[in-house]
Design an enzyme around this catalytic site. Structure first.
Site, PDB file in Angstrom:
ATOM      1  N   LYS A  93      45.741  32.899  50.110  1.00  0.00           N
ATOM      2  CA  LYS A  93      44.757  32.669  50.774  1.00  0.00           C
ATOM      3  C   LYS A  93      44.316  31.218  50.789  1.00  0.00           C
ATOM      4  O   LYS A  93      43.933  29.678  49.732  1.00  0.00           O
ATOM      5  CB  LYS A  93      43.766  33.133  50.386  1.00  0.00           C
ATOM      6  CG  LYS A  93      43.851  34.465  50.593  1.00  0.00           C
ATOM      7  CD  LYS A  93      42.686  35.380  50.461  1.00  0.00           C
ATOM      8  CE  LYS A  93      42.742  36.874  50.742  1.00  0.00           C
ATOM      9  NZ  LYS A  93      43.258  37.754  50.254  1.00  0.00           N
TER      10      LYS A  93
ATOM     11  N   GLU B 172      53.568  44.549  43.972  1.00  0.00           N
ATOM     12  CA  GLU B 172      53.333  44.638  43.430  1.00  0.00           C
ATOM     13  C   GLU B 172      52.390  45.656  42.879  1.00  0.00           C
ATOM     14  O   GLU B 172      52.198  46.478  44.545  1.00  0.00           O
ATOM     15  CB  GLU B 172      53.146  43.242  43.499  1.00  0.00           C
ATOM     16  CG  GLU B 172      51.597  43.064  44.110  1.00  0.00           C
ATOM     17  CD  GLU B 172      50.439  41.724  44.138  1.00  0.00           C
ATOM     18  OE1 GLU B 172      50.200  41.681  43.194  1.00  0.00           O
ATOM     19  OE2 GLU B 172      50.869  40.743  44.947  1.00  0.00           O
TER      20      GLU B 172
HETATM   21  N1  PSU Z   1      45.789  37.006  46.699  1.00  0.00           N
HETATM   22  C1  PSU Z   1      45.781  37.563  47.314  1.00  0.00           C
HETATM   23  N2  PSU Z   1      45.626  38.954  47.050  1.00  0.00           N
HETATM   24  C2  PSU Z   1      46.351  39.159  46.276  1.00  0.00           C
HETATM   25  C3  PSU Z   1      46.202  39.159  45.170  1.00  0.00           C
HETATM   26  C4  PSU Z   1      46.102  37.320  45.357  1.00  0.00           C
HETATM   27  O1  PSU Z   1      45.714  37.115  48.673  1.00  0.00           O
HETATM   28  O2  PSU Z   1      46.083  40.112  45.457  1.00  0.00           O
HETATM   29  C5  PSU Z   1      46.591  38.831  43.602  1.00  0.00           C
HETATM   30  C6  PSU Z   1      48.042  38.953  43.616  1.00  0.00           C
HETATM   31  O3  PSU Z   1      48.438  40.038  42.400  1.00  0.00           O
HETATM   32  C7  PSU Z   1      48.226  37.676  42.564  1.00  0.00           C
HETATM   33  C8  PSU Z   1      46.946  37.635  41.567  1.00  0.00           C
HETATM   34  O4  PSU Z   1      49.377  37.320  41.800  1.00  0.00           O
HETATM   35  O5  PSU Z   1      46.240  37.593  42.736  1.00  0.00           O
HETATM   36  C9  PSU Z   1      46.460  36.027  40.994  1.00  0.00           C
HETATM   37  O6  PSU Z   1      46.216  36.166  40.545  1.00  0.00           O
HETATM   38  P1  PSU Z   1      45.289  34.739  39.656  1.00  0.00           P
HETATM   39  O7  PSU Z   1      44.478  34.198  40.756  1.00  0.00           O
HETATM   40  O8  PSU Z   1      44.547  35.416  38.486  1.00  0.00           O
HETATM   41  O9  PSU Z   1      46.458  34.418  39.161  1.00  0.00           O
END
Ligand code: PSU
Ligand code: MN
Length: 304
Positions: free
Chosen positions: A159, A25
């Protein structure tokens, strides 16, 4: 679709000849790390995938085109251009129609990997149900993508900025299997054990490939989550990181951070307030996930 999808020749060739491909990604590049750690990590992931005999396909949107596979210039562009927005499923159509750039999250990387027929995808951690999600309704689109899109995501769990128990409940509701890579414990990113369990412990890459093949033979079209814990030597002290996560969440509430800004805000806070320790851990686990995804992808091509 071909108006938008731009598959790198090397990736296309691999896909047409049943060679293993692993998607990566770009939100992790543009918003998950700072420069130059983001570029170093992106390149190290690609290198280790090549070393395992697979082809990497880093995914992102550049100038209204969905790149499936980036070259050096693209990687540098996503690593250094801080104005690239984070594109989730809801943002895809406007980003493409107006020919903008976009860093793809787990959800949108899965979407585009599926369009290109890539089965494996490696990342750090997925998004999930945020703490207090029952009142804020902040549930990552990543979970709903896993529910509907046939891509298998290797990650180190999620996390504990998230409510992991609720995250697992949503995955269960939507029929998404959590396969532990040589572990029974659901990892929580910086540490190997969240106290929760995976659904099935797989003994090796071969076994995971067999499970994926079974899913495809049955025409079951959702994704799976493959949980691969951070390598032991990089694991962080649980008390230290949990304290920092509490601080990060308190700070986000105080600053009134909402919507798609929540996750990047919390990640940036942790990187800033852990003396670079969380960055080292984060890098190590992502590269390790890329390697495991490549092993599974290679095993899958041998079975097919
Ligand atoms: N969690 C991490 N590192 C990241 C992300 C999530 O530990 O870089 C990024 C990923 O791209 C994930 C996104 O898909 O954040 C999720 O964002 P949201 O919680 O806004 O859906
Ligand atoms: Mn959210």
């Amino acid at each position: 679709m071909n108006d938008y999808l731009q598959i790198k020749p090397e990736v296309l060739e691999a896909l047409n000849t049943n060679k293993a491909v692993v998607a990566l990604e770009s939100t992790i590049i543009s918003h998950g790390f700072n420069y130059p750690e983001n570029l170093e990590t992106a390149k190290a992931c690609e290198d280790i995938i090549y070393k395992e005999g697979a082809i990497p396909a880093t995914i992102g949107i550049r100038n209204g085109k969905i790149l499936v596979g980036m070259n050096q210039d693209d990687l540098e562009y996503f690593a250094t251009n801080k104005s690239i927005t984070k594109v989730s499923r809801r943002d895809v159509i406007s980003t493409l129609a107006t020919k903008q750039d976009g860093a793809t999250t787990v959800a949108t990387t899965m979407m585009f990997a599926a369009m290109a027929n890539i089965k494996l995808f490696a990342t750090g951690g997925i998004g999930g149900v945020h703490k207090h999600g029952e009142t804020t309704m902040d549930v990552s689109a990543d979970l709903l993508e896993l529910a509907q899109t046939n891509v298998n995501v290797v990650c180190s769990g999620a996390k504990s900025i998230l409510d992991l128990e609720k995250t697992k409940e949503v995955l269960e509701t939507h029929g998404v299997s959590i396969l532990g890579y040589q572990t029974t414990a659901f990892p929580d990113f910086y540490t190997r054990d969240s106290g929760l369990l995976v659904d099935y412990m797989a003994k090796d890459a071969q076994e995971i490939a067999e499970i994926i093949l079974t899913k495809d033979k049955l025409k079951i079209t959702n994704g799976t989550l493959i949980a691969n814990p951070i390598p032991e030597e990089f694991e962080m002290d649980p008390d230290f990181i949990r304290t920092k996560i509490k601080e990060a969440i308190a700070s986000s509430i105080k600053e009134n951070i909402k919507g798609k800004d929540v996750t990047p805000y919390l990640l940036a806070y942790l990187h800033k307030h852990t003396d670079g320790k969380s960055v080292i851990a984060n890098k190590a686990l992502v590269i390790n996930n890329a390697q495991v995804a490549a092993k599974i992808a290679v095993a899958l091509t041998k079975l097919r």
